[in-house]
Design a protein around this motif. Structure first.
Motif, PDB file in Angstrom:
ATOM      1  N   LEU A 112       0.833  -1.197   0.000  1.00  0.00           N
ATOM      2  CA  LEU A 112       0.000   0.000   0.000  1.00  0.00           C
ATOM      3  C   LEU A 112       0.876   1.258   0.000  1.00  0.00           C
ATOM      4  O   LEU A 112       0.629   2.197  -0.762  1.00  0.00           O
ATOM      5  N   SER A 113       1.914   1.266   0.811  1.00  0.00           N
ATOM      6  CA  SER A 113       2.841   2.410   0.836  1.00  0.00           C
ATOM      7  C   SER A 113       3.522   2.580  -0.508  1.00  0.00           C
ATOM      8  O   SER A 113       3.706   3.703  -0.985  1.00  0.00           O
ATOM      9  N   PHE A 114       3.901   1.482  -1.118  1.00  0.00           N
ATOM     10  CA  PHE A 114       4.522   1.545  -2.443  1.00  0.00           C
ATOM     11  C   PHE A 114       3.552   2.159  -3.450  1.00  0.00           C
ATOM     12  O   PHE A 114       3.937   2.987  -4.275  1.00  0.00           O
ATOM     13  N   GLY A 115       2.286   1.770  -3.355  1.00  0.00           N
ATOM     14  CA  GLY A 115       1.277   2.333  -4.260  1.00  0.00           C
ATOM     15  C   GLY A 115       1.127   3.827  -4.076  1.00  0.00           C
ATOM     16  O   GLY A 115       1.052   4.578  -5.048  1.00  0.00           O
ATOM     17  N   ALA A 121      -0.574   9.547   4.031  1.00  0.00           N
ATOM     18  CA  ALA A 121      -0.994   8.144   4.093  1.00  0.00           C
ATOM     19  C   ALA A 121       0.198   7.231   4.337  1.00  0.00           C
ATOM     20  O   ALA A 121       0.102   6.271   5.120  1.00  0.00           O
ATOM     21  N   CYS A 122       1.331   7.521   3.716  1.00  0.00           N
ATOM     22  CA  CYS A 122       2.543   6.720   3.960  1.00  0.00           C
ATOM     23  C   CYS A 122       3.010   6.850   5.399  1.00  0.00           C
ATOM     24  O   CYS A 122       3.448   5.869   6.007  1.00  0.00           O
ATOM     25  N   PHE A 123       2.923   8.057   5.972  1.00  0.00           N
ATOM     26  CA  PHE A 123       3.265   8.238   7.393  1.00  0.00           C
ATOM     27  C   PHE A 123       2.354   7.393   8.275  1.00  0.00           C
ATOM     28  O   PHE A 123       2.817   6.715   9.198  1.00  0.00           O
ATOM     29  N   ILE A 124       1.069   7.418   7.997  1.00  0.00           N
ATOM     30  CA  ILE A 124       0.110   6.669   8.814  1.00  0.00           C
ATOM     31  C   ILE A 124       0.363   5.170   8.707  1.00  0.00           C
ATOM     32  O   ILE A 124       0.376   4.450   9.713  1.00  0.00           O
ATOM     33  N   VAL A 125       0.589   4.696   7.499  1.00  0.00           N
ATOM     34  CA  VAL A 125       0.884   3.268   7.305  1.00  0.00           C
ATOM     35  C   VAL A 125       2.178   2.896   8.022  1.00  0.00           C
ATOM     36  O   VAL A 125       2.261   1.842   8.669  1.00  0.00           O
ATOM     37  N   ALA A 126       3.184   3.750   7.952  1.00  0.00           N
ATOM     38  CA  ALA A 126       4.466   3.464   8.612  1.00  0.00           C
ATOM     39  C   ALA A 126       4.295   3.340  10.125  1.00  0.00           C
ATOM     40  O   ALA A 126       4.847   2.417  10.739  1.00  0.00           O
ATOM     41  N   TYR A 127       3.536   4.237  10.736  1.00  0.00           N
ATOM     42  CA  TYR A 127       3.364   4.161  12.177  1.00  0.00           C
ATOM     43  C   TYR A 127       2.434   3.031  12.593  1.00  0.00           C
ATOM     44  O   TYR A 127       2.587   2.478  13.681  1.00  0.00           O
ATOM     45  N   ASN A 139       3.618   0.000  15.204  1.00  0.00           N
ATOM     46  CA  ASN A 139       2.813  -0.579  16.281  1.00  0.00           C
ATOM     47  C   ASN A 139       2.676  -2.092  16.130  1.00  0.00           C
ATOM     48  O   ASN A 139       2.769  -2.827  17.116  1.00  0.00           O
ATOM     49  N   LEU A 140       2.457  -2.567  14.914  1.00  0.00           N
ATOM     50  CA  LEU A 140       2.356  -4.013  14.693  1.00  0.00           C
ATOM     51  C   LEU A 140       3.655  -4.724  15.033  1.00  0.00           C
ATOM     52  O   LEU A 140       3.645  -5.785  15.657  1.00  0.00           O
ATOM     53  N   ILE A 141       4.766  -4.159  14.613  1.00  0.00           N
ATOM     54  CA  ILE A 141       6.066  -4.774  14.893  1.00  0.00           C
ATOM     55  C   ILE A 141       6.329  -4.795  16.390  1.00  0.00           C
ATOM     56  O   ILE A 141       6.775  -5.800  16.944  1.00  0.00           O
ATOM     57  N   GLY A 142       6.040  -3.683  17.058  1.00  0.00           N
ATOM     58  CA  GLY A 142       6.232  -3.643  18.502  1.00  0.00           C
ATOM     59  C   GLY A 142       5.365  -4.659  19.221  1.00  0.00           C
ATOM     60  O   GLY A 142       5.824  -5.354  20.135  1.00  0.00           O
ATOM     61  N   HIS A 143       4.128  -4.776  18.791  1.00  0.00           N
ATOM     62  CA  HIS A 143       3.208  -5.701  19.458  1.00  0.00           C
ATOM     63  C   HIS A 143       3.581  -7.159  19.209  1.00  0.00           C
ATOM     64  O   HIS A 143       3.603  -7.966  20.136  1.00  0.00           O
ATOM     65  N   SER A 144       3.893  -7.495  17.975  1.00  0.00           N
ATOM     66  CA  SER A 144       4.086  -8.901  17.628  1.00  0.00           C
ATOM     67  C   SER A 144       5.527  -9.389  17.745  1.00  0.00           C
ATOM     68  O   SER A 144       5.755 -10.501  18.194  1.00  0.00           O
ATOM     69  N   THR A 204       4.276   6.256  19.673  1.00  0.00           N
ATOM     70  CA  THR A 204       4.240   6.181  18.214  1.00  0.00           C
ATOM     71  C   THR A 204       3.176   7.108  17.637  1.00  0.00           C
ATOM     72  O   THR A 204       3.399   7.736  16.600  1.00  0.00           O
ATOM     73  N   VAL A 205       2.036   7.224  18.299  1.00  0.00           N
ATOM     74  CA  VAL A 205       0.998   8.149  17.823  1.00  0.00           C
ATOM     75  C   VAL A 205       1.496   9.588  17.941  1.00  0.00           C
ATOM     76  O   VAL A 205       1.320  10.394  17.020  1.00  0.00           O
ATOM     77  N   PHE A 206       2.144   9.916  19.057  1.00  0.00           N
ATOM     78  CA  PHE A 206       2.663  11.270  19.260  1.00  0.00           C
ATOM     79  C   PHE A 206       3.705  11.622  18.199  1.00  0.00           C
ATOM     80  O   PHE A 206       3.611  12.673  17.547  1.00  0.00           O
ATOM     81  N   VAL A 207       4.686  10.759  18.007  1.00  0.00           N
ATOM     82  CA  VAL A 207       5.746  11.034  17.032  1.00  0.00           C
ATOM     83  C   VAL A 207       5.162  11.110  15.622  1.00  0.00           C
ATOM     84  O   VAL A 207       5.508  12.004  14.846  1.00  0.00           O
TER      85      VAL A 207
END
Length: 95
Positions: free
Chosen positions: A29-32, A46-52, A56-61, A80-83
């Motif tokens: 999606l980011s590539f698109g 949108a790329c910023f939102i997808v990146a953050y 969160n997914l990486i941190g959680h899993s 992560t939301v703040f940054v």
């Protein structure tokens, strides 16, 4: 065991298999967006939102936050939301 069967069993047996698939889809999606899907400003935000979301997914899993105390999980998500918000605001203020 064929490679395809090994891949299917990893996705179904490994707890991070679904997360990995979501991360791959988010990368596509980011590539698109980076390839001109939508107006430039909107695509960048949108790329910023997808990146953050991916952070969160990486941190959680993958960083084992799913088993961490609730306060640490909330602090990580809040950070992560703040940054992410600060970076988006700075980008939009400059653009």
């Amino acid at each position: 065991m064929s490679t395809l069967n090994a891949t299917k069993s990893w996705f179904t047996s490994h707890p991070a298999g679904g997360t990995w698939a979501v991360l791959m889809l988010a990368s596509l999606l980011s590539f698109g967006f980076g390839d001109g899907l939508g107006p430039a400003k909107l695509a960048t935000v949108a790329c910023f939102i997808v990146a953050y979301a991916k952070v969160n997914l990486i941190g959680h899993s993958f960083m084992e936050l799913h088993g961490a105390p609730k306060g640490l999980r909330i602090a990580f998500a809040g950070f992560t939301v703040f940054v992410g918000t600060v970076l988006i605001v700075l980008y939009l203020a400059k653009a």
